[in-house]
Design a protein around this motif. Sequence first.
Motif, PDB file in Angstrom:
ATOM      1  N   PRO A   6      30.560   5.228 -14.127  1.00 36.23           N
ATOM      2  CA  PRO A   6      30.248   6.382 -13.458  1.00 36.23           C
ATOM      3  C   PRO A   6      30.694   7.802 -13.997  1.00 36.23           C
ATOM      4  N   THR A   7      31.972   7.706 -14.523  1.00 37.84           N
ATOM      5  CA  THR A   7      32.519   9.054 -15.037  1.00 37.84           C
ATOM      6  C   THR A   7      31.754   9.406 -16.491  1.00 37.84           C
ATOM      7  N   TYR A   8      31.425   8.340 -17.172  1.00 36.42           N
ATOM      8  CA  TYR A   8      30.730   8.714 -18.601  1.00 36.42           C
ATOM      9  C   TYR A   8      29.233   9.236 -18.286  1.00 36.42           C
ATOM     10  N   ALA A  57      26.847   9.379 -21.061  1.00 39.58           N
ATOM     11  CA  ALA A  57      25.798   8.557 -21.409  1.00 39.58           C
ATOM     12  C   ALA A  57      24.698   9.019 -20.568  1.00 39.58           C
ATOM     13  N   ASP A  58      23.611   8.787 -20.755  1.00 45.13           N
ATOM     14  CA  ASP A  58      22.485   9.233 -20.067  1.00 45.13           C
ATOM     15  C   ASP A  58      22.270   8.213 -18.653  1.00 45.13           C
ATOM     16  N   LEU A  59      22.256   6.995 -19.017  1.00 46.25           N
ATOM     17  CA  LEU A  59      22.175   5.969 -18.125  1.00 46.25           C
ATOM     18  C   LEU A  59      23.479   5.154 -18.082  1.00 46.25           C
ATOM     19  N   GLY A  60      23.546   4.380 -16.840  1.00 44.51           N
ATOM     20  CA  GLY A  60      24.634   3.528 -16.681  1.00 44.51           C
ATOM     21  C   GLY A  60      24.358   2.371 -15.755  1.00 44.51           C
ATOM     22  N   GLY A  73      26.944  14.270  -9.276  1.00 46.98           N
ATOM     23  CA  GLY A  73      25.964  14.335 -10.561  1.00 46.98           C
ATOM     24  C   GLY A  73      25.306  13.251 -11.207  1.00 46.98           C
ATOM     25  N   LEU A  74      25.243  12.406 -10.280  1.00 48.39           N
ATOM     26  CA  LEU A  74      24.780  10.827 -10.618  1.00 48.39           C
ATOM     27  C   LEU A  74      23.679  10.435  -9.745  1.00 48.39           C
ATOM     28  N   TYR A  75      22.599  10.039 -10.226  1.00 48.87           N
ATOM     29  CA  TYR A  75      21.335   9.445  -9.433  1.00 48.87           C
ATOM     30  C   TYR A  75      21.426   8.008  -9.515  1.00 48.87           C
ATOM     31  N   ALA A 101      21.652   7.514 -13.257  1.00 49.19           N
ATOM     32  CA  ALA A 101      21.179   8.321 -14.420  1.00 49.19           C
ATOM     33  C   ALA A 101      22.109   9.759 -14.098  1.00 49.19           C
ATOM     34  N   ASN A 102      22.329  10.396 -15.270  1.00 45.08           N
ATOM     35  CA  ASN A 102      22.940  11.746 -15.199  1.00 45.08           C
ATOM     36  C   ASN A 102      21.947  12.755 -15.006  1.00 45.08           C
TER      37      ASN A 102
END
Length: 214
Positions: free
Chosen positions: A59-61, A67-70, A84-86, A190-191
């Motif tokens: 989640p931090t990245y 990272a754009d996605l995680g 800031g995370l979707y 996603a960011n």
Amino acid sequence: MTTALNIALSKGRILEEGLPLLERAGIRPTENPLKSRKLILDTNLPEVKLTIIRAADVPTYVQFGAADLGIAGKDVLMEYEGDGLYELLDLKIARCRMMVAEPKSLASRDDPDSWTRLRIATKYVKTTQRHFAAKGIQTDIIKLYGSMELAPLVGLSDRIVDLVDTGNTLKANGLAEVEHIADISAWLVANRASMKMKQQALKSLVNRLEQAVA
Ligand code: ADP
Ligand code: PRP
Ligand code: MG
């Protein structure tokens, strides 16, 4: 012009169960991430790279756009306090449940409705606090980083909050489930800025993953 896309994910279950899913979505790392010591891996798609990090760091990245996605477990997302995370898509891998557990001898006569104060060992401090605060139950929480099942055996805590899948780990340590907190699976996140700036590229990747899940 292609848009670069970085997907952050962790070794262990997420990678083991995520690789076949990525494969079905047409994404294949060019070397075996289970063996490679590289932290950024190329894939068959020139614009897509995989970043290999610790599960709790995903989640931090993504929040900071590293990272754009995680791909992260719901347990990790529930525990993460940034924004800031979707949460885009339930990938339905690494499925398990977050439970309260206690020694089997206690569980047979314990009633969660009678709880007023609990001494709990867990790695999920915030989630545990939130869960019990909502029910008006006070908690003394002991933060651990793993092997929570040991805590009641050595008198560190009365109960634990941990993930359960087959139940084998609980059983092997004389523990039993007593309350359900949440169903867990890995999600695609996603960011927020990437969602705007890389909308087209992200959408096409998410569509492919959606089909791979189905
Ligand atoms: P870690 O080293 O952080 O424990 P894991 O690979 O064990 O990494 O777990 C990664 C994610 O997989 C967790 O965040 C959780 O969502 C899920 N998970 C953990 N344990 C299990 C399990 N026993 N069965 C299914 N999913 C699990
Ligand atoms: C996870 C979890 C439980 C166990 C539950 O541990 O923390 O201990 O799996 O699975 P089960 O119900 O199928 O036995 P994991 O294997 O990931 O070990 P670690 O995270 O402590 O390395
Ligand atoms: Mg684990």
